[in-house]
Design an enzyme around this catalytic site. Structure first.
Site, PDB file in Angstrom:
ATOM      1  N   LYS A   7      11.288   7.727   0.963  1.00 58.61           N
ATOM      2  CA  LYS A   7      12.539   7.552   0.230  1.00 58.61           C
ATOM      3  C   LYS A   7      13.402   8.814   0.328  1.00 58.61           C
ATOM      4  CE  LYS A   7      13.102   8.253  -4.116  1.00 58.61           C
ATOM      5  NZ  LYS A   7      12.950   8.296  -5.566  1.00 58.61           N
TER       6      LYS A   7
ATOM      7  N   ASP B 129      14.409   3.050  -4.100  1.00 59.45           N
ATOM      8  CA  ASP B 129      13.863   3.622  -5.332  1.00 59.45           C
ATOM      9  C   ASP B 129      13.459   2.472  -6.260  1.00 59.45           C
ATOM     10  OD1 ASP B 129      16.163   2.611  -6.484  1.00 59.45           O
ATOM     11  OD2 ASP B 129      16.678   4.473  -7.529  1.00 59.45           O
TER      12      ASP B 129
END
Ligand code: SF4
Length: 243
Positions: A150, A168
């Site tokens: 991420k 997320d």
């Protein structure tokens, strides 16, 4: 068939008909494409130039801010990095600052001990392996301490303009809920979205979905009555009111 949501506007009935009309697989895919495009068109119209909420001044400070933001709020990270980046905005300065002083500067952020260790070590590795530059590939970024998929995707997207999707917790929830791309892991959702989001929306897609999840499609109590895509959302538990 009429749209029954309060967020509906003229012309949506035609879209809804398009979504449900087709029995043939090819027509079904086309209806799905129209729905995805309409969702991103509306999110884009409300916020044409979305930006992340972390403060940074160069790719290195962006990388550090994103590493520090794991399990912390962006506002909390910004409060801590204001003083930090004033004295350490390059890998050399961060190494010079050292782990102990860094710990003190970021002690208001969760997991600060582990994060301080990672930030100093990743700074060392940037100097030793990448000529003090933040690398531009997913694999190289992920090889740095404290940098997951991420974080790497956020840096590639914001610092280098790559069309990446950083998944997320908000994005993971809304993508499965609406749904856009369903998946059991963030990587499955990322790959699913990369396959279905029209190219012209890819650059900002994850920003729009993260903000949508953070402020409207919240985890426990989504604000469906004010949701701009309520009529396109297929979540059975959405709480739109009948007209
Ligand atoms: S209608 Fe509700 S559940 Fe669906 S996307 Fe909007 S806020 Fe989320």
């Amino acid at each position: 068939m009429l749209c029954k949501t309060v967020a509906c506007s003229p012309g949506h009935d035609r879209l809804i008909r398009l979504m449900v009309r087709a029995a043939k697989p090819r027509e079904k895919k086309s209806a799905g494409d129209a729905r995805i495009r309409e969702i991103f068109s509306r999110l884009a119209a409300r916020n044409p130039h979305p930006r992340g909420e972390l403060d940074y001044s160069n790719p290195f400070t962006l990388l550090v801010a994103v590493v520090l933001s794991a399990q912390a709020t962006d506002a909390g990270v910004n409060r801590a990095t204001k003083g930090l980046f004033a004295v350490a905005d390059t890998p050399e300065k961060m190494v010079e600052l050292g782990e102990e002083v860094l710990r003190e500067k970021i002690k208001t952020i969760g997991l600060f001990r582990a994060k301080a260790k990672n930030v100093v070590e990743l700074s060392r590795q940037l100097i030793a392996r990448f000529d003090s530059q933040v690398p531009k590939t997913l694999e190289e970024l992920q090889s740095l301490p404290g940098v997951g998929r991420k974080t790497a995707n956020v840096v590639l997207n914001i610092a280098f303009g790559e069309k990446t999707i950083a998944v997320d917790t908000h994005l993971f929830r809304v993508s499965n809920r609406i749904p856009l791309a369903k998946g059991k892991t963030p990587e499955e959702v990322e790959k699913g979205l990369l396959a279905i989001v029209p190219d012209e929306f890819l650059q900002h897609a994850h920003h729009w979905l993260i903000l949508h999840g953070r402020y409207i499609c919240k985890a426990r109590k989504p604000d469906c009555p004010v949701c701009p895509i309520a009529d396109l959302c297929l979540w059975p538990e959405k709480t739109v009111l009948p007209i």
